[in-house]
Design a protein around this motif. Structure first.
Motif, PDB file in Angstrom:
ATOM      1  N   PHE A 141      71.259  68.213 -49.991  1.00  0.00           N
ATOM      2  CA  PHE A 141      70.927  69.593 -50.328  1.00  0.00           C
ATOM      3  C   PHE A 141      71.361  69.932 -51.757  1.00  0.00           C
ATOM      4  O   PHE A 141      70.586  70.524 -52.522  1.00  0.00           O
ATOM      5  N   LEU A 142      72.606  69.550 -52.108  1.00  0.00           N
ATOM      6  CA  LEU A 142      73.089  69.835 -53.469  1.00  0.00           C
ATOM      7  C   LEU A 142      72.270  69.087 -54.510  1.00  0.00           C
ATOM      8  O   LEU A 142      72.013  69.610 -55.606  1.00  0.00           O
ATOM      9  N   LYS A 143      71.843  67.894 -54.156  1.00  0.00           N
ATOM     10  CA  LYS A 143      71.049  67.105 -55.092  1.00  0.00           C
ATOM     11  C   LYS A 143      69.672  67.715 -55.314  1.00  0.00           C
ATOM     12  O   LYS A 143      69.094  67.608 -56.412  1.00  0.00           O
ATOM     13  N   ASN A 144      69.143  68.368 -54.259  1.00  0.00           N
ATOM     14  CA  ASN A 144      67.775  68.910 -54.336  1.00  0.00           C
ATOM     15  C   ASN A 144      67.730  70.412 -54.593  1.00  0.00           C
ATOM     16  O   ASN A 144      66.665  71.022 -54.446  1.00  0.00           O
ATOM     17  N   ILE A 145      68.889  70.983 -54.965  1.00  0.00           N
ATOM     18  CA  ILE A 145      68.885  72.427 -55.263  1.00  0.00           C
ATOM     19  C   ILE A 145      67.886  72.781 -56.364  1.00  0.00           C
ATOM     20  O   ILE A 145      67.137  73.769 -56.239  1.00  0.00           O
ATOM     21  N   PRO A 146      67.785  72.022 -57.453  1.00  0.00           N
ATOM     22  CA  PRO A 146      66.782  72.351 -58.477  1.00  0.00           C
ATOM     23  C   PRO A 146      65.353  72.324 -57.923  1.00  0.00           C
ATOM     24  O   PRO A 146      64.537  73.198 -58.245  1.00  0.00           O
ATOM     25  N   ASN A 147      65.069  71.309 -57.086  1.00  0.00           N
ATOM     26  CA  ASN A 147      63.721  71.230 -56.510  1.00  0.00           C
ATOM     27  C   ASN A 147      63.440  72.398 -55.559  1.00  0.00           C
ATOM     28  O   ASN A 147      62.333  72.946 -55.530  1.00  0.00           O
ATOM     29  N   THR A 205      55.061  69.426 -52.508  1.00  0.00           N
ATOM     30  CA  THR A 205      55.089  68.218 -53.341  1.00  0.00           C
ATOM     31  C   THR A 205      56.383  68.149 -54.146  1.00  0.00           C
ATOM     32  O   THR A 205      56.983  67.071 -54.301  1.00  0.00           O
ATOM     33  N   VAL A 206      56.834  69.287 -54.660  1.00  0.00           N
ATOM     34  CA  VAL A 206      58.097  69.332 -55.410  1.00  0.00           C
ATOM     35  C   VAL A 206      59.261  68.927 -54.519  1.00  0.00           C
ATOM     36  O   VAL A 206      60.190  68.232 -54.951  1.00  0.00           O
ATOM     37  N   LEU A 207      59.211  69.336 -53.247  1.00  0.00           N
ATOM     38  CA  LEU A 207      60.266  68.987 -52.303  1.00  0.00           C
ATOM     39  C   LEU A 207      60.088  67.593 -51.713  1.00  0.00           C
ATOM     40  O   LEU A 207      60.840  67.202 -50.814  1.00  0.00           O
ATOM     41  N   LYS A 208      59.078  66.878 -52.231  1.00  0.00           N
ATOM     42  CA  LYS A 208      58.791  65.506 -51.791  1.00  0.00           C
ATOM     43  C   LYS A 208      58.433  65.464 -50.310  1.00  0.00           C
ATOM     44  O   LYS A 208      58.816  64.541 -49.577  1.00  0.00           O
TER      45      LYS A 208
END
Length: 292
Positions: A15-21, A78-81
């Motif tokens: 979650f912390l890694k994907n906060i920007p996404n 798509t941004v969230l993969k």
């Protein structure tokens, strides 16, 4: 317990890694939402001169708005993969589409009917129509139902499929309506005078020459207590309420004209005939004797 904690820590790291996404995806969805509303308003305003039917304009603007929002939602996924997940969902939708289509057969039928109704030239928002036992002004035609407002301000919601499968009467397609009034006069009346007076009264209150029509007058039958006639004329009207008001006014004016010329509109008359003569004196005498 250690495995649960380890799993939660893994999710936290993801979650912390994907906060920007996630932030970008939220921004994209918000932009798509407001863009869809702006597109809806823009298309409605700019198509007003090109497409006269309001129902068609509403349909086009709603479809364009939905496409913009779905496009933004796809970009966000798509941004969230989640594009792989999305492809899986789309593939599964092809298999389950038949089942869903059968389950939503009525809804899909109403949707298709709504598209057809939106493009019909003989039906538009603002028209006064009569269908399925209801009459009123059309206030909305969308992809699911048809909405009319009756003369008493009640709102009636009718499924589009029902409108498409049943006949309807559109009062707004013409600017003129014909009114028929049936009445009767006494047998002793001057019939030629009654005809002349009725026609003149209608002409004075509803100028038929401007409309390009003539007042029609016909005696129809020898009634039980009157000679009945039918008078037909035209008025400028686009809905049933205006027609009703014109007919009411015509009845009032004809009644005033007949009263002024002492022409009687008779009440129904019933004659009672007694075949046995009543001997009142004998009856009174018998009652007197019985009382003594």
């Amino acid at each position: 317990m250690d495995k649960i904690i380890e799993k939660l820590e893994t999710w936290r790291d993801i979650f912390l890694k994907n906060i920007p996404n996630i932030a970008i995806a939220i921004v994209v969805v918000l932009i798509a939402y407001f863009a869809s509303r702006a597109i809806n308003s823009f298309i409605s305003k700019n198509l007003r001169n090109r497409i006269k039917q309001e129902s068609v304009r509403n349909l086009v603007s709603r479809v364009a708005s939905a496409v913009i929002f779905l496009l933004g939602l796809y970009i966000a996924m798509t941004v969230l993969k989640f594009d792989g997940t999305l492809k899986t969902i789309v593939s599964a939708a092809g298999v389950s589409g038949i089942v869903v289509g059968l389950a939503l057969q009525g809804t899909l039928s109403n949707t298709i009917s709504g598209v057809v109704l939106s493009f019909r030239h003989n039906l538009n928002i603002g028209n006064w129509v009569e269908t399925n036992g209801y009459a009123g002004e059309v206030i909305d035609i969308n992809l699911n139902y048809f909405v009319i407002r009756e003369a008493d301000n009640n709102t009636v919601v009718i499924p589009n499929k029902t409108i498409l499968e049943n006949p309807f009467k559109n009062y707004s397609l013409t600017t003129q309506m014909r009114i028929a009034i049936e009445c009767g006069v006494e047998y002793g009346a001057d019939l030629e005078m009654v005809e002349k007076l009725t026609k003149q009264t209608i002409q004075d209150n509803f100028n038929q020459k401007e409309i390009g029509k003539n007042v029609e007058f016909y005696y129809t039958e020898f009634g039980d207590s009157s000679i009945n006639f039918l008078c037909r004329f035209w008025v400028d009207s686009q809905n049933a309420l205006q027609k009703l008001k014109a007919k009411s006014n015509a009845i009032i004016q004809i009644k005033k004209a007949f009263d002024k010329e002492n022409i009687n509109i008779p009440f129904p008359i019933r004659t009672l005939e007694f075949t046995n003569k009543l001997n009142v004196k004998n009856d009174i005498a018998k009652q007197h004797m019985s009382s003594n």
